[in-house]
Design an enzyme around this catalytic site. Sequence first.
Site: not given
Ligand code: F6P
Length: 326
Positions: A25, A131, A175, A191
């Site tokens: 885009s 996230d 995260r 649950e």
């Molecule tokens: O920010 C995206 C994310 O997938 C988070 O959910 C996770 O904590 C982090 O990146 C993992 O990072 P990496 O791919 O560097 O292990």
Amino acid sequence: MADIKKIAVLTSGGDAPGMNAAIRSVVRTAVYNNIEVMGIKHGYNGLIQGQFISMNARSVSNILSVGGTILKTSRSLEFMKPEGRTKAFKNLKKHNIDCLIVIGGNGSFTGAIVLQKEHDINIIGIPGTIDNDINGSDYTVGCSTALDTALDAIDKIRDTVNSMERIYVIEVMGREEPFLALRVALAGGAEDVIFPQTEYDIDKMCDDMRAGHKRGKLSWIIVVAEGVATAHDVSKRIHDNTGFEVRPLVLGHIQRGGGPNAVDRILASQMGKMAVEAAIRGEKNKMVGIESHKEVLTTFEKAIKKDKTRTMLNDNVYKLTKILSV
Ligand code: F6P
């Protein structure tokens, strides 16, 4: 109106489904407006190393439905140092870039703030992260698909949970933000959920399970948001307390993969256009977003701040999950 002749686009941080749709885009909106556009490979690392490529409408053909990012991405340690950022700025100047479009999350926008403070460069952000931990947009590009992916996994695990009458503890990414964990728990009929910002009590959870067993409720799914506890640790504690059979499962990076769903393709397409139009208007240091169906711009500083409204929404989703798991 700013005199924008040339822009550059990069993806940074963890990849998210829909990043390609956002790149497409940006590139096509730029071409439509007679603006030259360059892609920068490997995020801020590539910006520092000068990995610029010319892009045109055809360079983004057939990527709308593809996961990951054709520009590649990275978490750049070098960009955290002033010397790295100076190199990055010099490369932007060398290529006569009037505005840099950054598709990424929290860390990427933190980097953008510092680069803009130290050097004279306009930056516009597009929130791209599974996230959904950014202010200024109801949803970030990628979170809807990641939710679908995690839900698909949970639905499949549910078959074994029911058939073998077991307890599963499933660790979900996100995260520090429990958006994914809480939504997938609600949508998947879990649950219970263990997530940041609330106290969790394993003993109480085990009492609930014992009481559930007496009522004939023999299958349980507990979702754990990463960072608060691990699926392995929680499983062991439940097993030690109750003696029930408990299995841990970490969904991990599977949640970032796959082609974007319709919601993410649409969102990314809207945001790419918004970003280029914001650049044309001379906006800088801002992220594009969609809130309550309205197109909005939010400063990077505000976008990355912790937000109380989100905590309240999360609490409500948790309460609903508990009511529905009775
Ligand atoms: O920010 C995206 C994310 O997938 C988070 O959910 C996770 O904590 C982090 O990146 C993992 O990072 P990496 O791919 O560097 O292990």
